[in-house]
Design a protein around this motif. Structure first.
Motif, mmCIF file in Angstrom:
data_model
loop_
_atom_site.group_PDB
_atom_site.id
_atom_site.type_symbol
_atom_site.label_atom_id
_atom_site.label_comp_id
_atom_site.label_asym_id
_atom_site.label_seq_id
_atom_site.Cartn_x
_atom_site.Cartn_y
_atom_site.Cartn_z
ATOM 1 N N ASP A 168 59.662 11.543 70.738
ATOM 2 C CA ASP A 168 60.621 10.551 71.234
ATOM 3 C C ASP A 168 61.004 9.682 70.045
ATOM 4 N N ASN A 169 61.895 8.743 70.271
ATOM 5 C CA ASN A 169 62.432 7.955 69.158
ATOM 6 C C ASN A 169 61.494 6.867 68.652
ATOM 7 N N LEU A 178 67.579 13.151 69.123
ATOM 8 C CA LEU A 178 66.531 12.310 68.553
ATOM 9 C C LEU A 178 66.938 11.792 67.181
ATOM 10 N N GLU A 206 62.675 11.368 75.812
ATOM 11 C CA GLU A 206 63.917 10.670 76.078
ATOM 12 C C GLU A 206 64.600 11.314 77.299
ATOM 13 N N TYR A 207 65.398 10.531 78.027
ATOM 14 C CA TYR A 207 66.039 11.022 79.254
ATOM 15 C C TYR A 207 67.136 12.053 78.934
#
Length: 465
Positions: free
Chosen positions: A157-158, A106, A2-3
């Motif tokens: 990541d999600n 997250l 994720e950013y």
């Protein structure tokens, strides 16, 4: 990944920008300049024989978006315009701090797994049990320390529902630091044995170190324990909930009607004192795998999976290489358990060997590390255990082979012998030259530093002769 904004990175690691490049995010976190790819974040770690701060020029040339340093060992003229340099007090701490921040953004559940033995096998089983219903990430290889665990967190990541993260340790405080970064929702402790007793001096200290996995728990968290372990059975808490598993009826989840096969186990389940008409089959050998599987079943039940969903998940089991890996040949079989060794895992592996139907049982055993002043005693104990469980030939290698011999020879039993060899080639040449017969079963096991996988590779060359 994720950013994460540059501002949030600097704040998370309490750093200071000392060279500001054109920041466009980063793709991966890397601590090895040999593996850096464009837009990676490079963190300059230091060890006894290396200093990542000396490779900032190379990291920038390879396309690093950010370099995190705790020494300035470069010249500004060597840095490309797309690279930002952030200075911190300690890069090792910064790695954990950044992982902690990333974990916080997250939307994912985390199961943390620790214990003296069985961490990796249990991790694989938990991930499999959950896999039918959820997208699950699990720790890769041996990335289970203060450096490896953050790298696993950065792979999340999600898109994942659950992460199963393994946590190992050598000293007090290490699991505390990893738990702070990973913030597990559920923790699993497989057992408390004698691994690392050379450093921690007592099993009570080992228990204390393992319980650090709960240091950030609240009433919403759950600790899952192997209640059949003498020290774990004493653990109590008013702060968080404890769920237990064992092979007896004094637990929330227990197994009965246990069947042990060469490559698999089968058992039925009793849940909260109720016999449940549910049979579990798992492609993992040994009685210890029943406990590890129960821990996995408990985790799956906490996530509301049905027993049918758990059974289907276990069919997806992917085990870690060199962990009781069964190699079947036309002439003989190899149990490859070279990943690591301590007294508890040695006994579990010898148990598996004894369960095999075969002509003769052969154990090739090497040094068990980090046992300190108990090294001689515990190697002798394993030698005696191997003899008791019917090992026909014990091949001993390493500095404690004489103690394997003393233990093995305590029992005078026909068709039992032990041989010591100075090097791997001598041992393999003896075995493959004339000793091994059709139908024999060989266990190969030692601590990671002995690299016994080279013995396995040499044996495999003759496995079908």
């Amino acid at each position: 990944m994720e950013y994460i904004s540059l501002k949030d990175i600097v704040k998370a690691i309490d750093g200071k920008i000392i060279f500001e490049g054109i920041y466009e995010g980063f793709n991966n976190v890397n601590s090895d300049t040999r593996k850096i790819e464009k837009k990676d974040l490079f963190i300059a770690l230091k060890g006894e024989n290396f200093n990542g701060n000396n490779y900032i020029k190379q990291a920038s040339e390879k396309g690093a978006s950010i370099c995190i340093v705790d020494e300035i060992n470069y010249d500004d003229s060597e840095i490309r315009p797309y690279t930002t340099i952030i200075k911190v007090e300690n890069t090792r701490s910064a790695l954990l701090d950044l992982a902690q921040y990333y974990r916080s953004i997250l939307d994912i559940k985390v199961i943390g797994i620790t214990g003296s033995v069985g961490k990796t096998s249990t991790k694989d089983l938990v991930a499999a049990a959950l896999s039918y219903k959820f997208k699950v990430f699990k720790t890769e290889g041996n990335f289970n320390n203060e450096i490896g665990l953050p790298h696993m967190i950065f792979k999340l990541d999600n898109s994942y529902d659950i992460a199963v993260l393994e946590m190992g340790m050598n000293n007090l405080g290490e699991i505390h630091n990893m738990a702070k970064a990973a913030k597990p929702d559920i923790a699993v402790i497989t057992n408390i044995g004698t691994a690392h007793i050379g450093r921690l001096k007592s099993r009570e200290n080992i228990l204390k170190a393992k319980l650090e996995i709960t240091d950030f728990f609240s009433s919403e968290n759950i600790l899952v324990l192997n209640n059949g372990n003498d020290l774990l059975s004493t653990v109590k808490s008013n702060k968080f909930k404890i769920n237990t598993v064992s092979l007896n009826d004094r637990s929330n989840l227990s197994a009965f009607n246990i069947k042990l096969m060469e490559n698999s186990i089968e058992f039925s389940v009793k849940e909260n004192d109720f016999d449940i008409n549910e049979k579990i089959d798992v492609m993992a050998p040994g009685k210890h795998s029943v406990i590890n599987s129960l821990l996995a079943v408990m985790c799956a039940r906490l996530f509301k999976l049905t027993y049918n969903e758990i059974r289907l998940g276990f069919k997806n089991l992917e085990t870690t290489k060199m962990r009781l890996e069964i190699i079947q040949g036309k002439k003989f079989k190899i149990i490859n358990d070279c990943y690591n060794a301590n007294p508890d895992s040695m006994k579990a592996a010898i148990d598996v060997l004894s369960d095999f139907d075969g002509n003769r049982k052969i154990a090739v055993l090497g040094t068990m590390g980090e046992l300190g002043e108990k090294s001689q005693e515990l190697h002798e104990e394993i030698g005696e255990y191997a003899s008791k469980l019917g090992v026909n030939l014990l091949i001993a290698l390493g500095e404690y082979s004489i103690y394997y011999k003393r233990g093995f020879e305590k029992l005078s039993i026909n068709n039992r012998k032990i041989m010591e060899f100075k090097n791997y080639d001598e041992a393999v040449n003896f075995l493959t030259g004339s000793y091994i017969e059709t139908g024999d079963v060989l266990l190969v096991k030692a601590s990671r530093t002995m690299r016994f996988e080279s013995i396995v590779e040499k044996l495999k060359e003759n496995i079908n002769d």
